[in-house]
Each structure stands twice: as structure tokens, then as C-alpha cells.
Design a protein around this motif. Structure first.
Motif, short mmCIF file in Angstrom:
data_model
loop_
_atom_site.label_atom_id
_atom_site.label_comp_id
_atom_site.label_asym_id
_atom_site.label_seq_id
_atom_site.Cartn_x
_atom_site.Cartn_y
_atom_site.Cartn_z
N VAL A 86 0.82 -1.21 0.16
CA VAL A 86 0.11 0.15 0.01
C VAL A 86 1.02 1.34 -0.02
CG1 VAL A 86 -1.89 -1.15 1.16
CG2 VAL A 86 -0.12 0.05 2.46
N GLY A 87 2.37 1.18 -0.03
CA GLY A 87 3.02 2.28 -0.05
C GLY A 87 2.93 3.33 -1.17
N THR A 88 2.93 4.50 -0.98
CA THR A 88 3.09 5.65 -1.99
C THR A 88 3.89 6.51 -1.19
OG1 THR A 88 1.29 6.91 -1.21
CG2 THR A 88 0.65 4.88 -2.41
N ALA A 89 4.11 7.67 -2.24
CA ALA A 89 4.93 8.58 -1.81
C ALA A 89 3.98 9.76 -0.96
CB ALA A 89 5.60 9.40 -3.15
N ASP A 90 2.57 9.62 -0.74
CA ASP A 90 1.55 10.46 -0.25
C ASP A 90 1.06 9.52 0.85
OD1 ASP A 90 -0.57 11.76 0.35
OD2 ASP A 90 -1.55 11.71 -1.63
N THR A 91 1.11 10.16 2.22
CA THR A 91 0.60 9.64 3.45
C THR A 91 -0.57 9.41 3.27
OG1 THR A 91 2.39 10.43 4.58
CG2 THR A 91 0.63 9.90 5.96
N ARG A 92 -1.44 10.39 2.84
CA ARG A 92 -2.90 10.28 2.74
C ARG A 92 -3.58 9.27 2.09
NH1 ARG A 92 -6.19 15.67 1.08
NH2 ARG A 92 -4.80 15.16 -0.80
N HIS A 93 -2.81 9.17 0.78
CA HIS A 93 -3.01 7.78 -0.25
C HIS A 93 -2.71 6.71 0.32
CE1 HIS A 93 -2.79 6.20 -4.52
NE2 HIS A 93 -3.73 5.81 -3.99
N THR A 94 -1.61 6.51 0.78
CA THR A 94 -1.13 5.22 1.66
C THR A 94 -2.30 4.89 2.70
OG1 THR A 94 0.97 5.72 1.19
CG2 THR A 94 0.67 3.93 2.98
N VAL A 95 -2.78 5.54 3.67
CA VAL A 95 -3.64 5.27 4.46
C VAL A 95 -4.85 4.90 3.68
CG1 VAL A 95 -5.67 6.29 6.11
CG2 VAL A 95 -2.92 6.91 6.16
N GLU A 96 -5.54 5.62 2.63
CA GLU A 96 -6.50 4.93 2.04
C GLU A 96 -6.42 3.56 1.33
OE1 GLU A 96 -6.92 8.14 -1.07
OE2 GLU A 96 -7.98 9.41 0.23
N LEU A 97 -5.25 3.48 0.76
CA LEU A 97 -4.96 2.10 0.33
C LEU A 97 -4.90 1.06 1.61
CD1 LEU A 97 -2.17 2.73 -2.40
CD2 LEU A 97 -4.63 1.92 -2.61
N ALA A 98 -4.26 1.13 2.66
CA ALA A 98 -4.36 0.58 3.72
C ALA A 98 -5.69 0.01 4.16
CB ALA A 98 -3.71 0.99 4.93
N LEU A 99 -6.57 1.01 4.30
CA LEU A 99 -7.97 0.87 4.62
C LEU A 99 -8.87 0.09 3.60
CD1 LEU A 99 -9.09 4.35 6.08
CD2 LEU A 99 -8.51 2.21 7.29
N ALA A 100 -8.41 0.32 2.29
CA ALA A 100 -8.93 -0.55 1.10
C ALA A 100 -8.76 -1.98 1.42
CB ALA A 100 -8.75 0.09 0.06
N ALA A 101 -7.22 -2.00 1.63
CA ALA A 101 -6.67 -3.42 1.67
C ALA A 101 -7.31 -4.39 2.91
CB ALA A 101 -5.08 -3.62 1.93
N GLU A 102 -7.38 -3.77 4.15
CA GLU A 102 -8.21 -4.35 5.39
C GLU A 102 -9.55 -4.67 4.75
OE1 GLU A 102 -8.48 -3.21 9.92
OE2 GLU A 102 -8.84 -1.61 8.62
N LYS A 103 -10.17 -3.99 4.12
CA LYS A 103 -11.76 -4.22 3.87
C LYS A 103 -11.46 -5.61 2.86
CE LYS A 103 -15.94 -2.13 1.94
NZ LYS A 103 -16.29 -0.90 1.41
N ALA A 104 -10.68 -5.53 1.86
CA ALA A 104 -10.72 -6.61 0.85
C ALA A 104 -10.07 -7.91 1.39
CB ALA A 104 -9.57 -6.02 -0.37
N GLY A 105 -9.61 -7.93 2.74
CA GLY A 105 -9.58 -9.22 3.10
C GLY A 105 -7.87 -9.48 3.42
N VAL A 109 -0.20 -5.30 5.68
CA VAL A 109 0.27 -4.36 4.77
C VAL A 109 1.76 -4.12 4.70
CG1 VAL A 109 -2.13 -3.20 4.69
CG2 VAL A 109 -0.21 -2.15 6.30
N LEU A 110 2.27 -4.09 3.40
CA LEU A 110 3.56 -3.71 3.06
C LEU A 110 3.73 -2.04 2.87
CD1 LEU A 110 6.58 -4.85 2.88
CD2 LEU A 110 5.76 -5.01 0.35
N VAL A 111 4.53 -1.23 3.62
CA VAL A 111 4.38 0.29 3.58
C VAL A 111 6.11 0.61 3.34
CG1 VAL A 111 3.89 2.47 4.57
CG2 VAL A 111 2.59 0.25 4.80
N VAL A 112 6.14 1.07 2.16
CA VAL A 112 7.59 1.31 1.70
C VAL A 112 7.87 3.07 1.95
CG1 VAL A 112 6.86 2.46 -0.63
CG2 VAL A 112 9.14 1.26 -0.45
N THR A 113 9.10 3.20 2.30
CA THR A 113 9.49 4.55 2.60
C THR A 113 8.89 5.40 1.48
OG1 THR A 113 11.57 3.67 3.48
CG2 THR A 113 11.48 5.83 3.41
N PRO A 114 8.41 6.64 1.86
CA PRO A 114 7.81 7.49 1.06
C PRO A 114 9.22 7.86 0.02
CG PRO A 114 7.01 8.25 2.99
CD PRO A 114 8.07 7.24 3.24
#
Length: 300
Positions: A86-105, A109-114
């Protein structure tokens, strides 16, 4: 905290950084992803990391990322863990992807350094804390400064280890001393992100690996860990050495691992398909070399 015990593997020991199969037209191939995921788990993978670097995360959409998690979960059920990149260069977008991943099952989450903006360490730390606070999923920190331009310094790792949902690291730092410093002082589960370090990191207390090459030879890489666990360190070393040619051909031949892995999977009639631009497919000579190295390892 100081510990000498090897941390329990939060997602298993043998994880594959799975490619994302596409159709000939470049669309997401969910059927292919399910067939590939089933093969990888059957051949010994404890977990699958989706939408990482190998999974072409920069060129897949948010909708595709969620669809991939759901499809793979349906294919493997509870036989393997699923970690979503879910890692991106944007903290807000990364949070959105983490929440979506949780919902998807997803299980984690793997979070790369921005990347690109090259934030200082206090900002890197805050980024990871914000993502870890946002969902209930455990977090794997992805330290790969060769791609991001910024590493997660050992002292930053030590502070982040206190967060209850930051549980693991995919280590591509090429700083073995720094890695051992964190291993000796935390309970973070360290996964080798570079295949040449699988045995070395495991031998000093690492948890296992997250491997691109496992797309090709999942059973052979797992056997390195199995031999070590059985106390046959000489066999473990031999198996690591036998994998060297394919590791080098796949990961150090001047092409991204995604390109080389997809080339060989296609040649083996396994689900893969094309890469998305700006990546370009490997040529025939490269593919033939990969196939030869693969066959030699399989015969060893």
C-alpha cells in the motif's frame, strides 16, 4: 527491549512477492492471479505479498489492487497469509490504500518509505505511525533505499518497533550491521528482501524472506529454510549457493525482476502476461538464459 529469541513469523517464513498477471491486452488477469497464487501456496509459500514492486504497484489502480486481494483470498483461503502493498509517496493515499486492503481481506500491509520527496527521518517515522494508526492490520516496513532514495535508519526502526501494529521489516537495506542492531534490540520480524541474503539473515535471527524469485522456484527457496531448521546447515548453504545463478539472472541482469520473472513464467506457460509501460518485455536471448538457469537449478 533486548531479546535473543527469534520472533514468531507473523505471516509465515516463505513469502513470495507475487507478480500481477495481465491479459494480452494489458488488463488485470484475476483468473491468472488465482491460478498462480494457488500454485505458489501448493509449492510451499506461507504467504503472498501483492502489489509490491514486483507486482507493478506503480501502474495498477487502487480498484485493481483491491480486486487482486479479494481474488487471491478466494483462491488461497486461509492456507496462506496475504500482505498488500500500500506504500506510496503520499501519506494520505497510503492510508486510503491500507483501509481498502483491510476491507478486501488482507492480513497485513507492506509500506515502503515515501519516495522521491526524500523526507527526513522524523517525517519518515511519522508517515509509518500514521499508516499504522489508521487500520487494524499489522504493518511490514519496506526498507529499500536503492529505489526510494531514503532508508529507514536503524534508530528510526528502534523507535517504530514500539508501535503495537508495526511487526515486521522487508529488508533491502544492504546494511547487515544495521539490520543486526535492530534484530538484537527488538522483536521485529525481519524478512530478507534480497534473495542472496536469505540464509545469512535467517542464520542471525531473521524470520524468512519476501522473494521475487519465489515466483519461479518456490519449493527450492523454501528448502533453504527447511534445511537450516533441521540443523543441516551445510545443506542449507549448498541450496543457497545452487540458487545463486538464477537469483543473479533474475535480479541482477540489468532488468527489473518483474520483467525477468514474467518473461520466464510466460516461457513456462504459467500466468504472467505482459508488463505495463514504462517497463518493456525481455528479449529472447534474456529469456533463453533465464530458462537455462532455471532448468539447471531444477535439476540440481
Amino acid at each position: 527491549m533486548t531479546t535473543t529469541a527469534t520472533p514468531a513469523p507473523p505471516f509465515g517464513r516463505a513469502l513470495c512477492a507475487m507478480i500481477t498477471p495481465f491479459t494480452d491486452s494489458g488488463a488485470l488477469d484475476l483468473d491468472g492471479a488465482q491460478r498462480l497464487a494457488d500454485r505458489l501456496v501448493t509449492e510451499g509459500c506461507d504467504g503472498l505479498v501483492l502489489s509490491g514492486t514486483t507486482g507493478e504497484s506503480p501502474t495498477t489502480t487502487d480498484v485493481e489492487k483491491s480486486a487482486l486481494v479479494r481474488a487471491v483470498r478466494d483462491a488461497v483461503g486461509e492456507r496462506a497469509s496475504i500482505v498488500a502493498g500500500v506504500g506510496t509517496a503520499d501519506t494520505r493515499h497510503t492510508v486510503e490504500l491500507a483501509l481498502a486492503a483491510e476491507k478486501a481481506g488482507a492480513d497485513g500491509v507492506l509500506v515502503v518509505t515515501p519516495y522521491y520527496s526524500r523526507p527526513p527521518q522524523d517525517a519518515v517515522e511519522e508517515h509509518f505511525r500514521t499508516v499504522a494508526d489508521a487500520s487494524g492490520l499489522p504493518v511490514v516496513l519496506y526498507d529499500i533505499p536503492g529505489r526510494t532514495g531514503t532508508r529507514i535508519e536503524p534508530d528510526t526502526m528502534l523507535r517504530l518497533a514500539a508501535h503495537p501494529r508495526i511487526v515486521a521489516v522487508k529488508d533491502c537495506s544492504y546494511d547487515f550491521l544495521g539490520t543486526q542492531k535492530v534484530l538484537s534490540r527488538t522483536e521485529l520480524a525481519y524478512y530478507a528482501g534480497c534473495e542472496e541474503h536469505i540464509l545469512a539473515l535467517y542464520a542471525v535471527g531473521g524470520t524468512g524472506y519476501v522473494s521475487t524469485v519465489a515466483n519461479l522456484v518456490p519449493r527450492q527457496l523454501r528448502s533453504i529454510l527447511d534445511a537450516f531448521d533441521a540443523g543441516d546447515t551445510a545443506r542449507a548453504a549448498r541450496l543457497q549457493q545452487q540458487a545463486t545463478e538464477l537469483i543473479e539472472s533474475t535480479m541482477s541482469a540489468g532488468l527489473p525482476g518483474t520483467v525477468t520473472v514474467k518473461a520466464l513464467l510466460n516461457d513456462l506457460d504459467l500466468p504472467a502476461g505482459p508488463v505495463r509501460a514504462p517497463l518493456r518485455p525481455a528479449d529472447r536471448k534474456t529469456t533463453d538464459g533465464l530458462r537455462a538457469a532455471y532448468e539447471r537449478l531444477r535439476a540440481a
